[in-house]
Scaffold this active site. Structure first.
Site, PDB file in Angstrom:
ATOM      1  N   ASP A  69      -1.704  -1.267  -3.828  1.00 54.51           N
ATOM      2  CA  ASP A  69      -1.985  -0.568  -5.090  1.00 54.51           C
ATOM      3  C   ASP A  69      -0.854  -0.785  -6.085  1.00 54.51           C
ATOM      4  O   ASP A  69       0.168  -1.397  -5.759  1.00 54.51           O
ATOM      5  CB  ASP A  69      -2.224   0.926  -4.825  1.00 54.51           C
ATOM      6  CG  ASP A  69      -1.169   1.509  -3.901  1.00 54.51           C
ATOM      7  OD1 ASP A  69       0.010   1.311  -4.208  1.00 54.51           O
ATOM      8  OD2 ASP A  69      -1.525   2.119  -2.863  1.00 54.51           O
ATOM      9  N   GLU A 113      -7.504 -20.978 -15.445  1.00 54.40           N
ATOM     10  CA  GLU A 113      -7.906 -21.599 -14.175  1.00 54.40           C
ATOM     11  C   GLU A 113      -8.904 -22.697 -14.510  1.00 54.40           C
ATOM     12  O   GLU A 113     -10.031 -22.410 -14.925  1.00 54.40           O
ATOM     13  CB  GLU A 113      -8.552 -20.566 -13.249  1.00 54.40           C
ATOM     14  CG  GLU A 113      -8.859 -21.147 -11.878  1.00 54.40           C
ATOM     15  CD  GLU A 113      -9.867 -20.343 -11.064  1.00 54.40           C
ATOM     16  OE1 GLU A 113     -10.008 -20.622  -9.866  1.00 54.40           O
ATOM     17  OE2 GLU A 113     -10.530 -19.455 -11.632  1.00 54.40           O
ATOM     18  N   ASP A 161       0.865  -1.190   0.000  1.00 56.02           N
ATOM     19  CA  ASP A 161       0.000   0.000   0.000  1.00 56.02           C
ATOM     20  C   ASP A 161       0.904   1.243   0.000  1.00 56.02           C
ATOM     21  O   ASP A 161       1.602   1.492   0.980  1.00 56.02           O
ATOM     22  CB  ASP A 161      -0.888  -0.059   1.255  1.00 56.02           C
ATOM     23  CG  ASP A 161      -1.620   1.251   1.513  1.00 56.02           C
ATOM     24  OD1 ASP A 161      -1.711   2.081   0.593  1.00 56.02           O
ATOM     25  OD2 ASP A 161      -2.108   1.426   2.656  1.00 56.02           O
ATOM     26  N   ASN A 182      -0.211   4.472  -0.492  1.00 55.48           N
ATOM     27  CA  ASN A 182      -0.833   5.755  -0.123  1.00 55.48           C
ATOM     28  C   ASN A 182      -1.537   5.743   1.234  1.00 55.48           C
ATOM     29  O   ASN A 182      -2.203   6.707   1.595  1.00 55.48           O
ATOM     30  CB  ASN A 182      -1.803   6.209  -1.224  1.00 55.48           C
ATOM     31  CG  ASN A 182      -2.936   5.209  -1.423  1.00 55.48           C
ATOM     32  OD1 ASN A 182      -3.011   4.203  -0.701  1.00 55.48           O
ATOM     33  ND2 ASN A 182      -3.802   5.467  -2.377  1.00 55.48           N
ATOM     34  N   ASP A 232      -9.735 -16.455 -15.661  1.00 51.76           N
ATOM     35  CA  ASP A 232     -10.549 -16.857 -14.513  1.00 51.76           C
ATOM     36  C   ASP A 232     -11.563 -17.934 -14.925  1.00 51.76           C
ATOM     37  O   ASP A 232     -12.206 -17.818 -15.981  1.00 51.76           O
ATOM     38  CB  ASP A 232     -11.290 -15.612 -13.990  1.00 51.76           C
ATOM     39  CG  ASP A 232     -11.913 -15.828 -12.632  1.00 51.76           C
ATOM     40  OD1 ASP A 232     -11.175 -16.166 -11.694  1.00 51.76           O
ATOM     41  OD2 ASP A 232     -13.151 -15.657 -12.511  1.00 51.76           O
TER      42      ASP A 232
HETATM   43  C1  GLC Z   1     -11.933 -17.710  -9.484  1.00 45.90           C
HETATM   44  C2  GLC Z   1     -11.099 -16.796  -8.628  1.00 45.90           C
HETATM   45  C3  GLC Z   1     -11.821 -16.580  -7.337  1.00 45.90           C
HETATM   46  C4  GLC Z   1     -13.148 -15.934  -7.625  1.00 45.90           C
HETATM   47  C5  GLC Z   1     -13.955 -16.772  -8.615  1.00 45.90           C
HETATM   48  C6  GLC Z   1     -15.111 -16.015  -9.159  1.00 45.90           C
HETATM   49  O1  GLC Z   1     -12.055 -18.966  -8.930  1.00 45.90           O
HETATM   50  O2  GLC Z   1      -9.829 -17.352  -8.460  1.00 45.90           O
HETATM   51  O3  GLC Z   1     -11.078 -15.795  -6.449  1.00 45.90           O
HETATM   52  O4  GLC Z   1     -13.883 -15.773  -6.450  1.00 45.90           O
HETATM   53  O5  GLC Z   1     -13.165 -17.136  -9.730  1.00 45.90           O
HETATM   54  O6  GLC Z   1     -14.662 -15.015 -10.042  1.00 45.90           O
END
Ligand code: GLC
Length: 549
Positions: free
Chosen positions: A33, A274, A25, A27, A204
């Site tokens: 950030d 992911e 951080d 600020n 994601d």
């Molecule tokens: C993925 C992310 C997680 C998030 C989920 C919904 O699993 O890693 O943190 O809550 O997607 O976007």
């Protein structure tokens, strides 16, 4: 003939995940950030020695799921800075030879995204079909699908008299990827960042984007066996056959890969998805039949394998056997969704885990703070922030997202001393466990990571060499050989609390390159190699021996 392979940066490199809210951080508002990340780039490049960073979301967001609910994909939330700060970060990282990948969140937006605001404004709005809207069925929900974060996956919209679908929070409506306009808009988002110069994306929940086109009910799961990688409560009452993982997703990933490839001439771009799929065949399919989809689906298997030599070896060997030809492996031991490594396996074993992660064949992704052995932090009820944990007791992810521990200064050096309260509590152990202390202590966690990272960087056998597990090792030990041309590295990991003696005499003499205890290096006789409890050792073997092919 030169048979040296020419691997790309994302194959030889080590990726470090930054959760921007918790890294630095600058600020004093208690939230990390982008300027804070810039301030720590020298740590990442020179002190630690990683090759790339992955930044979790920093886009404008109401922060219902701490940034995974994006309200504008092509800007920076003022909490974190602005686009100029981002450009600066990218330039400063690149100047130090660090690649930058960012999160791309295609499955859902925030309910505050202008696309959704338009979509829900009327049934005739041109963006209505950008999301998944359905009539009630027999006066109730459109089907039996569940949200991973608890309750049904459907939310009623009073104004337009239909339900919309959300795989996660109701504040995270799912986009309809069967609509070509959605694909075009999200691909434009990727172009925006590629043109700014990012080196790639972490995607994601990449396996969620395509659902059954008929939205059929999921079958029930009478045995209530886990339906995912870990028990998820009521979500496990169904087999998630229709609400995610539809094979039509592959066509999208092929196109997305072509898009990245089109930007890769002077700068190889990369994406990692992911993918929480634990059937190796299905998981491997995300590389693409011709390696033309994701560069890598994240491999989370080591996160859930029992911490014993035999099961860890089996996990690695199963992966190696299942990899499509030519596909590149990868390993993960921690991230912002899982309990901390040092809490899962214990601090001594976390040192062994570091050696495992940084010596296996494939790209390692490190989670911030694991390099100093940060542990889960117990969060008092009033300070819990993770919506998953607030909706489904026991699932809270706050404990692994606490501020980075840089020093014993007030606020652990994460935030200036005058800062307002940090967004999550600091670990009570930060005065002892922090970067500054560990740099001063020769055998610390951090110095172990630095040593292993430096070894990896200077050792072709570790960067791109082959992997050969060795049989006949003592019980509770996992031993493997990494080999590139005539360089051979033996890695011997003792998972037990007893001393173990390994007969590795066929390898003759060797030179110890690193021990997790950090108290031995140099020439060593391998008949036998004695490992202390929880010790891992990396040995470079004399190279004039027959090479295993
Ligand atoms: C993925 C992310 C997680 C998030 C989920 C919904 O699993 O890693 O943190 O809550 O997607 O976007």
């Amino acid at each position: 003939m030169d048979t040296t392979p020419h691997p790309l940066w994302w194959q030889t490199g080590v990726i470090y995940q930054i959760y921007p809210r918790s890294f630095q951080d600058s600020n004093g508002d208690g939230v990390g950030d982008l300027t804070g990340v810039i301030q720590r780039l020298d740590y990442l490049s020179s002190t630690l020695g990683v090759d790339a960073i992955w930044l979790s979301p920093f886009f404008p967001s109401p922060q219902a799921d701490w940034g995974y609910d994006v309200a504008n994909y092509t800007d920076v939330d003022p909490l974190f800075g602005d686009l100029t700060t981002f450009d600066q970060l990218l330039a400063e990282a690149h100047r130090r030879g660090i690649r930058v990948i960012i999160d791309w969140v295609p499955n859902h937006t925030s309910d505050q995204h202008p696309w959704f605001i338009e979509s829900r404004s009327s049934r005739n709005n041109p963006k209505r079909d950008w999301y998944i809207w359905r009539d009630a069925r027999a006066g109730g929900l459109p089907n039996n699908w569940l949200s991973l974060f608890g309750g049904p996956a459907w939310e009623w919209d009073e104004n337009t008299g239909q339900y919309y679908m959300h795989s996660f929070l109701k504040e995270q409506p799912d986009l309809s990827w069967r609509n070509p306009e959605v694909k075009a808009a999200m691909f434009d988002v990727a172009r925006f960042w590629l043109e700014r110069g990012v080196d790639g994306f972490r995607i994601d929940v990449a396996h969620f984007i395509m659902k059954d086109p008929e939205l059929r009910d999921n079958p029930l799961n009478p045995k209530r066996a886990d339906t995912a990688y870990k028990p998820l409560g009521a979500y496990d009452t169904q087999i998630h056959l229709h609400d995610k993982g539809h094979p039509d997703g592959h066509a999208i990933w092929r196109e997305f890969r072509a898009l990245l490839d089109a930007y890769s001439a002077g700068q190889p771009r990369y994406c990692v998805g992911e993918i929480h799929i634990f059937d190796w065949r299905e998981w491997g399919s995300y590389y693409g039949a011709n390696l033309d989809e994701l560069h890598m689906p994240f491999n989370f298997a080591l996160l859930f394998a029992p911490w014993q030599a035999a099961s860890i070896r089996k996990t690695v060997d199963d992966l190696e056997a299942a990899l499509p030809r030519g596909a590149w492996p990868n390993y993960v031991l921690g991230n912002h969704d899982e309990p901390r490594l040092a809490s899962r396996v214990g601090r001594d074993n976390a040192r062994l885990a570091a050696m495992l992660l940084l010596t296996l064949r494939g790209t390692p992704t490190l989670y911030y703070g694991d390099e100093i052995g940060m542990t889960n932090v117990s969060i008092p009820p009033g300070r819990q922030r993770d919506p998953f944990g607030l909706c489904v007791p026991g699932q809270g992810r706050d404990p692994c997202r606490t501020p980075m521990q840089w020093s014993d200064a007030p606020n652990a050096g994460f935030a200036p001393p005058h800062a307002t309260e940090c967004w999550l509590p600091l670990s009570p152990d930060y005065r002892e466990i922090n970067v500054e202390c560990q740099l001063a202590e020769p055998t610390s966690f951090l110095n172990l990571y630095r040593r292993l990272l430096a070894c990896r960087k200077s050792t072709p056998a570790l960067q791109w060499g082959s992997y050969h597990p060795l049989g006949g090792a003592a019980k509770d030990c996992y031993v493997y050989l990494r080999q590139a041309k005539n360089q051979r590295i033996l890695v011997a990991l003792n998972f037990s609390e007893q001393e173990q003696s390994l007969d590795l005499s066929t390898f003759g003499h060797g030179r110890i390159r690193a021990s997790t205890c950090m108290d031995r290096e140099g020439q060593s006789n391998l008949a036998p190699l004695v490992l202390r409890p929880d010790e891992g050792v990396m040995v470079e073997c004399a190279s004039n021996r027959e090479v295993i092919s």
